[in-house]
Scaffold this active site. Structure first.
Site, PDB file in Angstrom:
ATOM      1  NE  ARG A  68      -3.831   0.599   1.972  1.00 49.97           N
ATOM      2  CZ  ARG A  68      -5.044   0.659   2.508  1.00 49.97           C
ATOM      3  NH1 ARG A  68      -5.261   1.408   3.583  1.00 49.97           N
ATOM      4  NH2 ARG A  68      -6.045  -0.012   1.979  1.00 49.97           N
TER       5      ARG A  68
ATOM      6  CG  HIS B 261      -8.313  -0.052  -2.674  1.00 48.42           C
ATOM      7  ND1 HIS B 261      -7.560  -1.178  -2.380  1.00 48.42           N
ATOM      8  CD2 HIS B 261      -8.907   0.306  -1.507  1.00 48.42           C
ATOM      9  CE1 HIS B 261      -7.697  -1.464  -1.083  1.00 48.42           C
ATOM     10  NE2 HIS B 261      -8.502  -0.580  -0.533  1.00 48.42           N
TER      11      HIS B 261
ATOM     12  CD  GLN C 253     -13.101  -2.006  -0.297  1.00 45.16           C
ATOM     13  OE1 GLN C 253     -12.344  -2.035   0.656  1.00 45.16           O
ATOM     14  NE2 GLN C 253     -14.351  -2.455  -0.223  1.00 45.16           N
TER      15      GLN C 253
ATOM     16  CG  ASP D 165     -13.536   6.417  -1.074  1.00 42.67           C
ATOM     17  OD1 ASP D 165     -13.444   6.381   0.173  1.00 42.67           O
ATOM     18  OD2 ASP D 165     -12.544   6.265  -1.826  1.00 42.67           O
TER      19      ASP D 165
ATOM     20  CB  CYS E  43     -14.033   1.327   0.193  1.00 42.22           C
ATOM     21  SG  CYS E  43     -13.638   3.079   0.256  1.00 42.22           S
TER      22      CYS E  43
ATOM     23  NE  ARG F  80     -10.345  -5.336   0.757  1.00 40.28           N
ATOM     24  CZ  ARG F  80      -9.553  -4.339   1.160  1.00 40.28           C
ATOM     25  NH1 ARG F  80     -10.066  -3.237   1.675  1.00 40.28           N
ATOM     26  NH2 ARG F  80      -8.231  -4.402   1.009  1.00 40.28           N
TER      27      ARG F  80
HETATM   28  N1  NVA Z   1     -10.011   6.732  -1.358  1.00 40.50           N
HETATM   29  C1  NVA Z   1      -9.640   6.275  -0.034  1.00 40.50           C
HETATM   30  C2  NVA Z   1      -9.890   4.808   0.096  1.00 40.50           C
HETATM   31  C3  NVA Z   1      -9.576   4.227   1.450  1.00 40.50           C
HETATM   32  C4  NVA Z   1      -9.788   2.747   1.507  1.00 40.50           C
HETATM   33  C5  NVA Z   1      -8.193   6.617   0.222  1.00 40.50           C
HETATM   34  O1  NVA Z   1      -7.363   6.424  -0.674  1.00 40.50           O
HETATM   35  O2  NVA Z   1      -7.872   7.085   1.316  1.00 40.50           O
HETATM   36  N1   CP Z   2     -11.213  -0.142   2.595  1.00 43.85           N
HETATM   37  C1   CP Z   2      -9.929  -0.222   2.996  1.00 43.85           C
HETATM   38  O1   CP Z   2      -9.001  -0.469   2.224  1.00 43.85           O
HETATM   39  O2   CP Z   2      -9.767  -0.065   4.339  1.00 43.85           O
HETATM   40  P1   CP Z   2      -8.394   0.149   5.104  1.00 43.85           P
HETATM   41  O3   CP Z   2      -7.844   1.474   4.677  1.00 43.85           O
HETATM   42  O4   CP Z   2      -8.782   0.100   6.541  1.00 43.85           O
HETATM   43  O5   CP Z   2      -7.449  -0.962   4.735  1.00 43.85           O
END
Ligand code: NVA
Ligand code: CP
Length: 298
Positions: A102, A129, A132, A217, A257, A285
């Site tokens: 990540r 992502h 997800q 989101d 998400c 997930r």
């Molecule tokens: N768009 C959000 C998704 C988190 C799972 C982010 O990147 O923070």
């Molecule tokens: N939806 C998601 O990826 O959650 P986290 O940021 O908690 O991993």
């Protein structure tokens, strides 16, 4: 399929195989049927951003598959002090059987895949992502059955989630629409227009009208904290609420998400009305992560 870097790399068959396998692993888990398919294997999990679901679902999923998972915070790795990703990739490939990462730049994930010799899984970048999104399609299939021809509406920022969901929805034969402010369109818009039924609208109710699944989101993603104030103003009308849901199809799903900001992209009322869908989505997930690891690492 050697890696999971973004949805556009996957064939329709890859997506279907992952979702079918996730359904099977979910069934086995519910019936206490052990599945130690990855016994003796190790997954490294590199995190440059926070996580609840991704970390816990991968880590638990790996244990359930008989393997082990290592949490590697980039703060502690040499990568955080400037060791090139090319070197990190080649070293970690000698120890591990797969890497979930990540991070911010999609290029870093693509570079890991290029220089390493083990499967790389994108656990979220600014661009995508896919883990997800796959859990989301698994959940939509559970609630709706065949997804072909259904209308998928995304409300809000054309971010990593929007990119991955729109590509996935088009590949699975759904109609996709995003309601977003000008200047916040998803990067995949041109591809989506050329490859399926995709449109961009400015009014939320135009997107939710006749929708079978409505997704939202956060307005400011991880890494955009500095823009949060500005985004509060830009996105104030881009909310999933009862009024916008009143024009959706009967039994339309509401998805998120997570983490969610009640009162911003979704009201507390709409969130709670659809909590079953949203938390099934979070649960999935786990099952999808396991399916991805089996497909890439078994
Ligand atoms: N768009 C959000 C998704 C988190 C799972 C982010 O990147 O923070
Ligand atoms: N939806 C998601 O990826 O959650 P986290 O940021 O908690 O991993």
């Amino acid at each position: 399929m050697k890696h999971l870097l973004k949805m556009s790399d996957l064939s329709v068959q890859d997506i279907q195989e992952i979702l079918d396998l996730a359904d099977k692993l979910k069934y086995e888990k519910k019936h206490n049927i052990p599945h130690p398919i990855l016994a003796g294997k190790t997954l490294g999990m590199i995190f440059q951003k926070s996580s609840t679901r991704t970390r816990v679902s991968f880590e638990t999923g790996m244990y359930q598959l008989g393997g082990s998972a290592l949490f590697l915070s980039s703060r502690d790795l040499q990568i955080g002090r400037g060791e090139p990703v090319e070197d990190t990739a080649r070293v970690l490939s000698r120890y591990l059987d797969g890497i979930m990462i990540r991070t911010f730049a999609q290029k870093e994930v693509e570079d890991l895949a290029e220089y390493g010799s083990i499967p790389i899984i994108n656990g979220l970048t600014d661009y995508a992502h896919p883990c997800q999104a796959l859990a989301d399609f698994m959940t939509m299939r559970e609630y709706k059955g065949d997804l072909k021809g259904l209308k998928f509406a995304f409300v809000g920022d054309g971010n990593n989630m929007a990119n991955s969901l729109i590509v996935g929805a088009i590949k699975l034969g759904m109609k996709a629409v995003i309601a977003c402010p000008e200047g916040y369109e998803p990067e995949v818009a041109e591809w989506a227009k050329a490859n399926g039924d995709f449109s961009i609208v400015r009014k939320v109710s135009e997107a939710t009208e006749g929708a079978d699944a409505v997704y939202t989101d956060v307005w400011a993603s991880m890494g955009q904290e500095g823009e949060a104030q500005e985004r509060m103003k830009v996105f104030k009308d881009y909310q999933v609420n009862e009024e916008n849901m009143s024009v959706a199809n009967k039994d339309a799903m509401v998805m998120h998400c997570l983490p969610a900001h009640r009162g911003e992209e979704i009201t507390a009322e709409t969130f709670e009305k659809h909590a079953n869908e949203i938390f099934d989505e979070a649960e999935n997930r786990l099952h999808v992560q396991k399916a991805i690891m089996v497909k890439l690492m078994a």
